[in-house]
Design an enzyme around this catalytic site. Structure first.
Site, PDB file in Angstrom:
ATOM      1  N   GLU A 168      86.655  56.354  76.919  1.00  0.00           N
ATOM      2  CA  GLU A 168      86.144  57.646  77.518  1.00  0.00           C
ATOM      3  C   GLU A 168      87.083  58.801  77.263  1.00  0.00           C
ATOM      4  OE1 GLU A 168      84.301  60.883  77.924  1.00  0.00           O
ATOM      5  OE2 GLU A 168      83.010  59.064  78.199  1.00  0.00           O
ATOM      6  N   THR A 221      71.089  52.220  79.621  1.00  0.00           N
ATOM      7  CA  THR A 221      71.902  53.376  80.124  1.00  0.00           C
ATOM      8  C   THR A 221      71.399  54.404  81.201  1.00  0.00           C
ATOM      9  OG1 THR A 221      71.851  55.247  78.605  1.00  0.00           O
ATOM     10  CG2 THR A 221      73.090  53.211  77.877  1.00  0.00           C
ATOM     11  N   GLU A 222      72.250  55.188  81.761  1.00  0.00           N
ATOM     12  CA  GLU A 222      71.986  56.348  82.611  1.00  0.00           C
ATOM     13  C   GLU A 222      70.802  57.249  81.774  1.00  0.00           C
ATOM     14  OE1 GLU A 222      73.274  59.930  85.426  1.00  0.00           O
ATOM     15  OE2 GLU A 222      74.584  59.059  84.077  1.00  0.00           O
ATOM     16  N   TYR A 223      71.294  57.653  80.805  1.00  0.00           N
ATOM     17  CA  TYR A 223      70.223  58.699  79.713  1.00  0.00           C
ATOM     18  C   TYR A 223      69.163  58.000  79.482  1.00  0.00           C
ATOM     19  CZ  TYR A 223      73.937  62.264  79.821  1.00  0.00           C
ATOM     20  OH  TYR A 223      74.893  63.266  80.271  1.00  0.00           O
ATOM     21  N   GLU A 224      69.232  56.849  78.906  1.00  0.00           N
ATOM     22  CA  GLU A 224      68.250  55.867  78.440  1.00  0.00           C
ATOM     23  C   GLU A 224      66.839  55.820  79.595  1.00  0.00           C
ATOM     24  OE1 GLU A 224      67.055  51.627  76.334  1.00  0.00           O
ATOM     25  OE2 GLU A 224      69.259  52.162  76.834  1.00  0.00           O
ATOM     26  N   ASP A 252      67.717  59.010  71.455  1.00  0.00           N
ATOM     27  CA  ASP A 252      66.537  59.635  71.812  1.00  0.00           C
ATOM     28  C   ASP A 252      66.126  60.550  70.890  1.00  0.00           C
ATOM     29  OD1 ASP A 252      67.853  61.359  73.449  1.00  0.00           O
ATOM     30  OD2 ASP A 252      66.021  61.915  74.261  1.00  0.00           O
ATOM     31  N   ASP A 294      76.804  62.478  71.816  1.00  0.00           N
ATOM     32  CA  ASP A 294      76.221  63.916  71.497  1.00  0.00           C
ATOM     33  C   ASP A 294      75.952  64.007  70.223  1.00  0.00           C
ATOM     34  OD1 ASP A 294      76.877  66.753  71.090  1.00  0.00           O
ATOM     35  OD2 ASP A 294      78.327  66.757  72.809  1.00  0.00           O
ATOM     36  N   LYS A 354      74.746  71.291  64.826  1.00  0.00           N
ATOM     37  CA  LYS A 354      75.003  72.004  63.733  1.00  0.00           C
ATOM     38  C   LYS A 354      75.857  71.340  62.623  1.00  0.00           C
ATOM     39  CE  LYS A 354      75.517  76.170  66.729  1.00  0.00           C
ATOM     40  NZ  LYS A 354      76.362  77.100  67.268  1.00  0.00           N
ATOM     41  N   GLU A 368      82.632  50.153  74.484  1.00  0.00           N
ATOM     42  CA  GLU A 368      81.699  51.136  74.508  1.00  0.00           C
ATOM     43  C   GLU A 368      82.320  52.544  74.222  1.00  0.00           C
ATOM     44  OE1 GLU A 368      78.194  53.208  76.665  1.00  0.00           O
ATOM     45  OE2 GLU A 368      79.276  51.712  77.867  1.00  0.00           O
TER      46      GLU A 368
END
Length: 212
Positions: free
Chosen positions: A69, A192-195, A154, A118, A122, A44
C-alpha cells in the site's frame, strides 16, 4: 482518484510498526527469511484496509502474504486489523508498485492480486493504471515462470482495457469472467470490501487470471 484524508502522524506510526517491513530492498532475493517457514510469496498491490489479504492469510497458512500500500493513512487500517488479530504469514509494505522489482528478485513472487484498482479513466492517466504496460513489465520481472496475476473489478471500462493490454504485452489469459459470482471462477472466492459493497448494489464483478 478519490482524495484521501490524511491522518496526522500516520507516516511515523507506519514507520514504527513491526508489521511493516522497513528497508525492504535489503530483503531482495531472501524474502522467505521474513516468515516462519519458506513458502510461496503472494502480493496484493493496493490492498486498502487489508480485509481480503487478512482472510487469505487465515485460509492459507502455508502461504506468505505481503500487502503493498502506497499511502500510510490507508495502511494504518490494515495494521490495526492485524494487530487485533495477528497472523504470522502476513506482513505489509509501504511502497510504490513501480519499485517492486527493486524489492523482489526475479521469480521471487508466486502470485499478484489486483483488486478494485483505481481506474484512472482519463486517457492521459492510462500509465497510472495497475494493469498498464509499465506496471505489467514490473510484474513480469518479479513473478516466477509459473506465477499468475489475478485482477478483479466492477469497472467494465478498466476491465476491457486490462484484457486487451495483458494480451498485447504477451501474457496468456488463463481465466476470464464478466460475472464472477455466477461463474465457476467464483468458487472459493474471497471478497474484498469494495467487492461486497458493489455486488450488493447488483454490479457484476469481472475477473481475469493471466500468466506471462
Amino acid at each position: 482518484m478519490m482524495r484521501l484524508r490524511h491522518i496526522p502522524g500516520s507516516e511515523q506510526m507506519v514507520g514504527e510498526s513491526p508489521l511493516v517491513i522497513h528497508n525492504p530492498e535489503a530483503e531482495r532475493g531472501r524474502w522467505t527469511r521474513i516468515f516462519e517457514a519458506a513458502s510461496p510469496i503472494r502480493l496484493e498491490i493496493g490492498m486498502g484496509k487489508g480485509i481480503f489479504l487478512h482472510e487469505m492469510a487465515r485460509e492459507y497458512p502455508g502461504v506468505s502474504f505481503i500487502g503493498v500500500e502506497r499511502y500510510a493513512t490507508v495502511l494504518l487500517k490494515a495494521i490495526a486489523k492485524l494487530t487485533a488479530d495477528p497472523l504470522p504469514n502476513l506482513r505489509f509494505l509501504c511502497a510504490d508498485a513501480k519499485e517492486l522489482d527493486k524489492i523482489f528478485a526475479p521469480g521471487e513472487v508466486d502470485r499478484i492480486y489486483l483488486n478494485f484498482s483505481d481506474p484512472w479513466p482519463k486517457k492521459r492517466h492510462a500509465d497510472r493504471r495497475l494493469t498498464s504496460p509499465e506496471f505489467l513489465a514490473v510484474y513480469d520481472r518479479i513473478l516466477a515462470p509459473s506465477g499468475t496475476l489475478e485482477f478483479k473489478t466492477d469497472n467494465r471500462g478498466l476491465f476491457d482495457y486490462s484484457v486487451e493490454t495483458v494480451q498485447e504485452c504477451g501474457w496468456t489469459i488463463t481465466g476470464l469472467t464478466y460475472d464472477l459470482h455466477r461463474s465457476s471462477m467464483g468458487i472459493g472466492n474471497v471478497m474484498t470490501e469494495y467487492e461486497a459493497k458493489f455486488s450488493a448494489k447488483g454490479n457484476p464483478i469481472c475477473k481475469l487470471a493471466a500468466r506471462r
